[in-house]
Design a protein around this motif. Sequence first.
Motif, PDB file in Angstrom:
ATOM      1  N   LYS A 205       1.081  -1.074  -0.039  1.00 53.42           N
ATOM      2  CA  LYS A 205       0.018  -0.001   0.203  1.00 53.42           C
ATOM      3  C   LYS A 205       0.649   1.076   0.351  1.00 53.42           C
ATOM      4  CE  LYS A 205      -3.022   1.364   3.578  1.00 53.42           C
ATOM      5  NZ  LYS A 205      -3.604   1.003   4.729  1.00 53.42           N
ATOM      6  N   ARG A 208       2.811   1.673  -3.452  1.00 57.81           N
ATOM      7  CA  ARG A 208       1.726   2.104  -4.713  1.00 57.81           C
ATOM      8  C   ARG A 208       1.215   3.675  -4.055  1.00 57.81           C
ATOM      9  NH1 ARG A 208      -0.674   1.252  -9.095  1.00 57.81           N
ATOM     10  NH2 ARG A 208      -3.396   1.796  -9.207  1.00 57.81           N
ATOM     11  N   GLN A 209       1.267   4.089  -3.073  1.00 56.29           N
ATOM     12  CA  GLN A 209       1.111   5.871  -3.187  1.00 56.29           C
ATOM     13  C   GLN A 209       2.308   6.345  -3.351  1.00 56.29           C
ATOM     14  OE1 GLN A 209      -0.112   5.379   1.572  1.00 56.29           O
ATOM     15  NE2 GLN A 209      -1.509   5.082   1.336  1.00 56.29           N
ATOM     16  N   ILE A 212       2.367   6.577  -6.748  1.00 55.99           N
ATOM     17  CA  ILE A 212       1.446   7.500  -7.192  1.00 55.99           C
ATOM     18  C   ILE A 212       1.891   9.252  -7.154  1.00 55.99           C
ATOM     19  CG2 ILE A 212      -1.069   8.553  -7.128  1.00 55.99           C
ATOM     20  CD1 ILE A 212      -1.743   5.506  -6.495  1.00 55.99           C
ATOM     21  N   LYS A 213       2.329   9.913  -6.072  1.00 52.80           N
ATOM     22  CA  LYS A 213       2.745  10.705  -5.458  1.00 52.80           C
ATOM     23  C   LYS A 213       4.130  10.991  -6.438  1.00 52.80           C
ATOM     24  CE  LYS A 213       2.852  10.477  -0.167  1.00 52.80           C
ATOM     25  NZ  LYS A 213       3.659  10.217   0.944  1.00 52.80           N
ATOM     26  N   LEU A 228      -6.993   3.839 -10.880  1.00 52.45           N
ATOM     27  CA  LEU A 228      -6.967   4.105 -10.342  1.00 52.45           C
ATOM     28  C   LEU A 228      -8.088   4.049  -9.470  1.00 52.45           C
ATOM     29  CD1 LEU A 228      -5.015   7.484 -10.299  1.00 52.45           C
ATOM     30  CD2 LEU A 228      -3.853   5.618  -9.663  1.00 52.45           C
ATOM     31  N   THR A 229      -8.110   2.973  -7.621  1.00 52.38           N
ATOM     32  CA  THR A 229      -8.931   3.480  -7.321  1.00 52.38           C
ATOM     33  C   THR A 229      -9.412   4.315  -6.866  1.00 52.38           C
ATOM     34  OG1 THR A 229      -7.487   2.516  -5.448  1.00 52.38           O
ATOM     35  CG2 THR A 229      -8.123   1.095  -6.410  1.00 52.38           C
ATOM     36  N   THR A 231      -9.741   5.322  -3.072  1.00 47.26           N
ATOM     37  CA  THR A 231      -8.853   5.411  -2.185  1.00 47.26           C
ATOM     38  C   THR A 231      -7.760   6.271  -2.995  1.00 47.26           C
ATOM     39  OG1 THR A 231      -9.054   3.096  -1.590  1.00 47.26           O
ATOM     40  CG2 THR A 231      -7.678   4.376  -0.238  1.00 47.26           C
ATOM     41  N   GLU A 232      -6.535   5.301  -3.758  1.00 50.69           N
ATOM     42  CA  GLU A 232      -5.626   6.276  -4.929  1.00 50.69           C
ATOM     43  C   GLU A 232      -6.327   7.451  -5.463  1.00 50.69           C
ATOM     44  OE1 GLU A 232      -3.621   2.304  -5.850  1.00 50.69           O
ATOM     45  OE2 GLU A 232      -5.159   3.200  -7.242  1.00 50.69           O
ATOM     46  N   ARG A 233      -6.887   7.826  -6.204  1.00 56.82           N
ATOM     47  CA  ARG A 233      -7.728   8.827  -6.593  1.00 56.82           C
ATOM     48  C   ARG A 233      -8.085  10.658  -5.153  1.00 56.82           C
ATOM     49  NH1 ARG A 233      -7.186   9.651 -11.166  1.00 56.82           N
ATOM     50  NH2 ARG A 233      -8.602   8.381 -12.980  1.00 56.82           N
ATOM     51  N   ILE A 235      -6.001  10.505  -2.706  1.00 52.08           N
ATOM     52  CA  ILE A 235      -4.366  10.118  -2.097  1.00 52.08           C
ATOM     53  C   ILE A 235      -4.184  11.272  -3.158  1.00 52.08           C
ATOM     54  CG2 ILE A 235      -2.264  10.001  -2.443  1.00 52.08           C
ATOM     55  CD1 ILE A 235      -3.011   6.534  -2.199  1.00 52.08           C
TER      56      ILE A 235
END
Length: 241
Positions: A205, A208-209, A212-213, A228-229, A231-233, A235
């Motif tokens: 997790k 993946r974060q 994305i960052k 993106l899920t 949750t990821e959106r 983030i």
Amino acid sequence: MKIDILTLFPEMFDGILGSSIIGRARDSGILDINIINIRDFATNKHKQADDYPYGGGAGMVMMPQPLFDALYHVLGDSPSARVIYFSPQGRTLRQDIAGEYIDMEHLVLLCGHYEGIDQRVIDKFVDEEISIGDYILTGGELPSMVFIDCISRLIPGVLGSSASAEDESFSHGLLEYPQYTRPQSYEGLSVPQVLLSGHHGEIEKWRRQESIKNTLRKRPDLLEAEDLTETERRIIDSTES
Ligand code: 4H7
């Protein structure tokens, strides 16, 4: 895979093709790479391979005769080989097109130097032009090396551990997460705690974060296409200002 490289500067390939991963793939027989000196095919008495451009202008153009004969030589046993010419006019190499070449049995890589090669060679022999990016170089030699490096690591057996080629930037459409190795603390700088936790779910997790960052900060253009899920959106939304 057989790769024939046609060049006026064979020595440029010395350090690259023998070392590291490509060298091992050649030793193991996965890659059969041959460097062919175009000058060896020049028939005039000075072994000249370039000449002044018709119509005038600066620089020299690589002559048809040595190139035709070098190409007849390498294509003799396999007329179906794919001939690739490296030039700024080509299709730009990207990770998603690199995979198109991994099953090809025989590639012929044509490296132009000076002002490039006589157009008749391109018209008669070249199947495809490739550029490695929108900038100018002195020859197609470096692009051909970049191309070989990029495609060969996708061929099964070339990379040591089979997993590594896939789990990377671009194949996901995201940039990579940060990497750390020992020691846990170095000059007061510590490794993120989650990586030491042994909790694989949390590590995945976090990675993946971070991916994305990183992508958001450095290459936001890559994020548009990515799945993106929710949750990821979130983030992303919380990082954007
Ligand atoms: C072929 C044709 C590739 C090779 C023309 C080659 C950039 C790339 C070259 C040229 C390359 C790339 C002729 C283009 C002279 C530049 C001033 C060698 N440069 N030249 N021009 N982006 N240069 O892949």
